[in-house]
Scaffold this active site. Structure first.
Site, PDB file in Angstrom:
ATOM      1  N   ASP A   1       0.828  -1.207   0.000  1.00  0.00           N
ATOM      2  CA  ASP A   1       0.000   0.000   0.000  1.00  0.00           C
ATOM      3  C   ASP A   1       0.860   1.254   0.000  1.00  0.00           C
ATOM      4  O   ASP A   1       2.038   1.229   0.355  1.00  0.00           O
ATOM      5  CB  ASP A   1      -0.929   0.019   1.208  1.00  0.00           C
ATOM      6  CG  ASP A   1      -0.176   0.071   2.527  1.00  0.00           C
ATOM      7  OD1 ASP A   1       0.721  -0.772   2.730  1.00  0.00           O
ATOM      8  OD2 ASP A   1      -0.476   0.956   3.367  1.00  0.00           O
TER       9      ASP A   1
ATOM     10  N   GLU B   1       0.253  -1.054   5.662  1.00  0.00           N
ATOM     11  CA  GLU B   1       1.327  -0.645   6.572  1.00  0.00           C
ATOM     12  C   GLU B   1       1.179   0.808   6.967  1.00  0.00           C
ATOM     13  O   GLU B   1       1.445   1.200   8.107  1.00  0.00           O
ATOM     14  CB  GLU B   1       2.688  -0.874   5.883  1.00  0.00           C
ATOM     15  CG  GLU B   1       3.900  -0.632   6.776  1.00  0.00           C
ATOM     16  CD  GLU B   1       4.439   0.783   6.731  1.00  0.00           C
ATOM     17  OE1 GLU B   1       5.353   1.101   7.515  1.00  0.00           O
ATOM     18  OE2 GLU B   1       3.940   1.602   5.911  1.00  0.00           O
TER      19      GLU B   1
END
Length: 494
Positions: free
Chosen positions: A78, A145
């Site tokens: 991400d 994350e």
């Protein structure tokens, strides 16, 4: 049309460009996760895609490397998806517009996602290669994350055989990271009762700030637009009655916000005084931030005709807004909340030990006022003491707190064969010694280390700048050097 595929290393930039075409902001990772799973399937590699969309891909050792211990490679899929106010790209459904200027890659109008798309690209290039020699590769791609390390927290790593890991989530070439701070996300909510009010409205914008990563750049003490709006509200509310209708600033708890806006209603007779207050405050803050944030500004624009449902008898308009007393309460609350560096490390000069960042500020009718923080500390007790401080301030104001995404720090390991091997190899290749450091930003190594027995880990990466912002860049030449080093590391036997 391809923009990056002719850059070297060709395989890395080809995969990186493919990644930029897939929307993959935090919380929107299904497409990128499926892309990784399909990549493994097409190459007949062992793959696990779990219910959270984390992906693990395993490639067996090259001939002659079967007896070498496995090595784990890790990065997150991400990105922090932010864009400029005038950018029309929908980052939830559209890819990025990658571009090249000199030695850097950037994205037009948006963040680039080099953090951590380049890690994914490195890993895919290694997994795709038929010529690079390597031990067994166990590659971990985690999700989300950037919003609390949720993927690392949820992933099952019991099937892995290795205990040496290269994390590829660093942004400074030539620096080997070996420990990091722990952190948490804290949402502070203050209930505010709205009512119908009359007056004239202004859209006030605090902006022109540089922003940045709240872990890597919090020590630069740049302006935080959310905090500065709180300061503005307090200055105004102490001199004239003002009512808050809307407020919005920041896009992620771990990004220092660059711009925050609010819709404010005041009595018609106070319009000139209001403008004078803002002009004085703007000059005051510009002086304070002259070196740290030279572009700071405050703008106030009369609200458009469509902003108001009904006309009032005196020529003003009617709004749903907070009372003047509650607006002052909200202003005092925002002013009292801590922000920025709270303590420096006594053991490692120059390292931030404890900090927090008010990354998101929102108010709309019905949900109250939300101030969302990223809290970080390399000392676990200090982290929780700061969370308790936020709780105390919020509860004294009549609000409530929610703590999520609490993750441990990554503790420095004195005995690290992997670190020693990487340092020696770097010296041999480049004739200089890399820096071995700790960072204040959070990495997933601490969480993953709790799931892998005796994990020996080092974090590296190519040179990037202004990550989590629309000015983010990735160095092309540095990407090549880190690739060269990574390949040499895998090919060097024990």
């Amino acid at each position: 049309m391809s923009v990056l595929s002719d850059l070297e290393p060709k395989s890395v930039f080809t995969f990186f460009e493919e990644i930029t075409k897939i929307p993959h902001g935090s919380g929107n990772v299904e497409q990128i996760s499926d892309y990784l799973a399909d990549f493994a399937k097409e190459r007949k590699l062992f793959c696990i895609q779990d219910e959270w969309k984390n992906v693990i891909i395993v490639k067996e050792a090259s001939a002659g490397y079967e007896e070498e211990p496995a090595i784990i490679l890790q990065g997150h899929m991400d990105m922090v998806a932010v864009k400029k106010p005038d950018c029309e790209i929908d980052m939830r459904t559209e890819g990025l517009r990658a571009a090249v200027k000199g030695d850097v890659v950037y994205a037009e109008g948006t963040s680039l996602g080099g953090d951590d798309g380049i890690a994914v690209a490195y890993c895919l290039a290694l997994l795709d290669s038929h010529t690079i020699k390597h031990p067994k590769l166990e590659v971990i791609f985690t999700v989300d994350e950037e919003v609390g390390m949720d993927g690392a927290r949820a992933i099952d790593l019991s099937m892995l055989t290795g205990n040496r890991m290269v994390n590829l989530d660093s942004e400074d070439e030539g620096i080997f990271l070996t420990s990091c701070a722990g952190g948490a996300r804290v949402k502070c909510r203050l209930p505010l009762v709205s009512e119908e009010g009359e007056g004239i409205a202004f859209k006030v914008t605090v902006g022109g700030l540089l922003g940045g990563h709240s872990g890597g750049e919090i020590h630069k003490e740049r302006g935080n637009s959310n905090c500065l709006l709180g300061r503005l509200l307090q200055r105004v509310s102490r001199q004239i009655p003002v009512r808050l209708c809307e407020a919005k600033g920041g896009l992620a708890d771990n990004a220092i916000p660059r711009e925050t806006s609010a819709l404010l209603v005041l009595e018609k007779k106070d319009g000139d005084t209001f403008q004078e207050i803002l002009a004085g405050l703007e000059k005051e803050i510009q002086t304070e931030l002259a070196t740290k944030d030279p572009g700071f500004y405050i703008r106030a624009e009369a609200a458009g005709e469509g902003a108001c449902p009904d006309s009032a008898a005196d020529g003003g308009k009617r709004y749903r807004c907070v009372s003047a007393a509650d607006t002052k309460k909200a202003a005092d609350f925002l002013t009292a909340l801590p922000n920025g560096v709270q303590a420096m490390s006594a053991d490692m000069p120059g390292l931030v030990e404890t900090s927090l960042n008010m990354g998101i500020l929102e108010y709309d009718d019905g949900s109250g006022l939300l101030a969302e923080f990223s809290v970080r500390s390399s000392v676990e007790s200090s982290k929780h003491a700061l969370i308790d401080r936020l709780r105390a301030v919020t509860e004294l104001a009549g609000g409530s707190n929610e703590v999520t995404g609490d993750y441990p720090g990554w503790t420095y390991r004195k005995d690290s064969p992997l670190r020693d091997k990487m340092v020696a190899l770097y010296e041999k290749m480049y004739g200089t010694t890399p820096k071995v450091e700790a960072i204040h930003a959070g990495l997933e190594c601490g969480i993953l280390g709790s799931k892998i027995k005796d994990l020996d880990c080092v974090s590296i990466g190519p040179q990037m700048s202004a990550i989590h912002t629309t000015e983010e860049t990735l160095s092309i030449s540095s990407t090549g050097r880190v690739w060269e080093f990574l390949v040499a590391l895998l090919e060097e036997k024990q």
